[in-house]
Design a protein around this motif. Structure first.
Motif, PDB file in Angstrom:
ATOM      1  N   GLY A 164       9.273   7.395   5.255  1.00 35.13           N
ATOM      2  CA  GLY A 164       8.782   8.367   6.655  1.00 35.13           C
ATOM      3  C   GLY A 164       9.187   9.471   6.322  1.00 35.13           C
ATOM      4  O   GLY A 164       9.391  10.772   6.651  1.00 35.13           O
ATOM      5  N   VAL A 165       7.493   9.349   5.251  1.00 38.08           N
ATOM      6  CA  VAL A 165       7.138  10.380   4.653  1.00 38.08           C
ATOM      7  C   VAL A 165       5.508  10.111   5.055  1.00 38.08           C
ATOM      8  O   VAL A 165       4.574   8.824   5.181  1.00 38.08           O
ATOM      9  N   LYS A 166       4.361  10.802   4.879  1.00 41.45           N
ATOM     10  CA  LYS A 166       2.593  10.958   4.990  1.00 41.45           C
ATOM     11  C   LYS A 166       2.728  10.234   3.775  1.00 41.45           C
ATOM     12  O   LYS A 166       2.832   9.986   2.193  1.00 41.45           O
ATOM     13  N   GLN A 167       1.673   9.110   3.942  1.00 43.64           N
ATOM     14  CA  GLN A 167       0.905   9.055   2.795  1.00 43.64           C
ATOM     15  C   GLN A 167       0.198   9.924   1.993  1.00 43.64           C
ATOM     16  O   GLN A 167       0.700   9.399   0.971  1.00 43.64           O
ATOM     17  N   ASN A 168      -0.031  11.149   2.123  1.00 48.61           N
ATOM     18  CA  ASN A 168      -0.855  12.101   0.830  1.00 48.61           C
ATOM     19  C   ASN A 168       0.858  12.259   0.243  1.00 48.61           C
ATOM     20  O   ASN A 168       0.823  12.895  -1.016  1.00 48.61           O
ATOM     21  N   THR A 169       2.338  12.702   0.585  1.00 49.03           N
ATOM     22  CA  THR A 169       3.166  12.638  -0.394  1.00 49.03           C
ATOM     23  C   THR A 169       3.952  12.262  -0.990  1.00 49.03           C
ATOM     24  O   THR A 169       4.052  12.005  -1.725  1.00 49.03           O
ATOM     25  N   TYR A 170       3.040  10.684  -0.329  1.00 48.76           N
ATOM     26  CA  TYR A 170       3.590   9.945  -1.167  1.00 48.76           C
ATOM     27  C   TYR A 170       2.996   9.624  -2.365  1.00 48.76           C
ATOM     28  O   TYR A 170       3.505   9.064  -3.649  1.00 48.76           O
ATOM     29  N   SER A 176       0.516  -0.931  -0.155  1.00 43.76           N
ATOM     30  CA  SER A 176      -0.134  -0.031   0.393  1.00 43.76           C
ATOM     31  C   SER A 176       1.090   0.979   0.019  1.00 43.76           C
ATOM     32  O   SER A 176       1.897   0.955   0.660  1.00 43.76           O
ATOM     33  N   GLN A 177       0.077   2.468  -0.253  1.00 44.23           N
ATOM     34  CA  GLN A 177       1.078   3.688  -0.217  1.00 44.23           C
ATOM     35  C   GLN A 177       1.458   3.556   0.693  1.00 44.23           C
ATOM     36  O   GLN A 177       2.409   4.320   1.390  1.00 44.23           O
ATOM     37  N   LYS A 178       0.367   3.800   2.411  1.00 44.55           N
ATOM     38  CA  LYS A 178       0.967   3.747   3.146  1.00 44.55           C
ATOM     39  C   LYS A 178       1.896   3.199   3.625  1.00 44.55           C
ATOM     40  O   LYS A 178       3.511   3.544   4.900  1.00 44.55           O
ATOM     41  N   GLU A 179       2.106   1.901   3.466  1.00 44.12           N
ATOM     42  CA  GLU A 179       3.519   1.236   3.876  1.00 44.12           C
ATOM     43  C   GLU A 179       4.490   1.788   3.501  1.00 44.12           C
ATOM     44  O   GLU A 179       5.603   1.687   4.408  1.00 44.12           O
ATOM     45  N   ILE A 180       5.300   1.727   1.930  1.00 45.35           N
ATOM     46  CA  ILE A 180       5.735   2.753   1.696  1.00 45.35           C
ATOM     47  C   ILE A 180       5.676   4.093   1.843  1.00 45.35           C
ATOM     48  O   ILE A 180       7.153   4.455   2.419  1.00 45.35           O
ATOM     49  N   ALA A 181       5.000   4.527   2.077  1.00 43.97           N
ATOM     50  CA  ALA A 181       5.326   6.101   3.141  1.00 43.97           C
ATOM     51  C   ALA A 181       6.461   5.760   4.044  1.00 43.97           C
ATOM     52  O   ALA A 181       7.414   6.811   4.772  1.00 43.97           O
ATOM     53  N   GLU A 182       5.638   4.997   5.000  1.00 43.86           N
ATOM     54  CA  GLU A 182       5.997   4.330   6.368  1.00 43.86           C
ATOM     55  C   GLU A 182       7.568   4.188   6.047  1.00 43.86           C
ATOM     56  O   GLU A 182       8.290   4.258   7.095  1.00 43.86           O
TER      57      GLU A 182
END
Length: 67
Positions: free
Chosen positions: A25-31, A16-22
């Protein structure tokens, strides 16, 4: 080209975008903004994505189709 590649790699890896964002070290919306080309992908993030997916920088940039 790299925008398509980072999305394809993420989707093909079932991440997920959330997983890769974590991981980055960025927020999901940034990713999401990275994937959609709304903001430029920092070079540091580009390197981290290549490491994460174990692909070359040339592949990620679309300069080659060889992983």
């Amino acid at each position: 080209m790299y925008l398509r590649r980072i999305k394809e790699l993420r989707v093909d890896s079932d991440i997920s975008q959330k997983e890769i964002a974590e991981y980055l070290g960025v927020k999901q919306n940034t990713y999401s903004d990275y994937e959609n080309g709304k903001i430029n992908l920092p070079l540091e993030v580009f390197f981290k994505l290549a490491d994460y997916y174990q692909v070359s920088l040339d592949y990620l940039a679309g300069r080659t189709d060889t992983l």
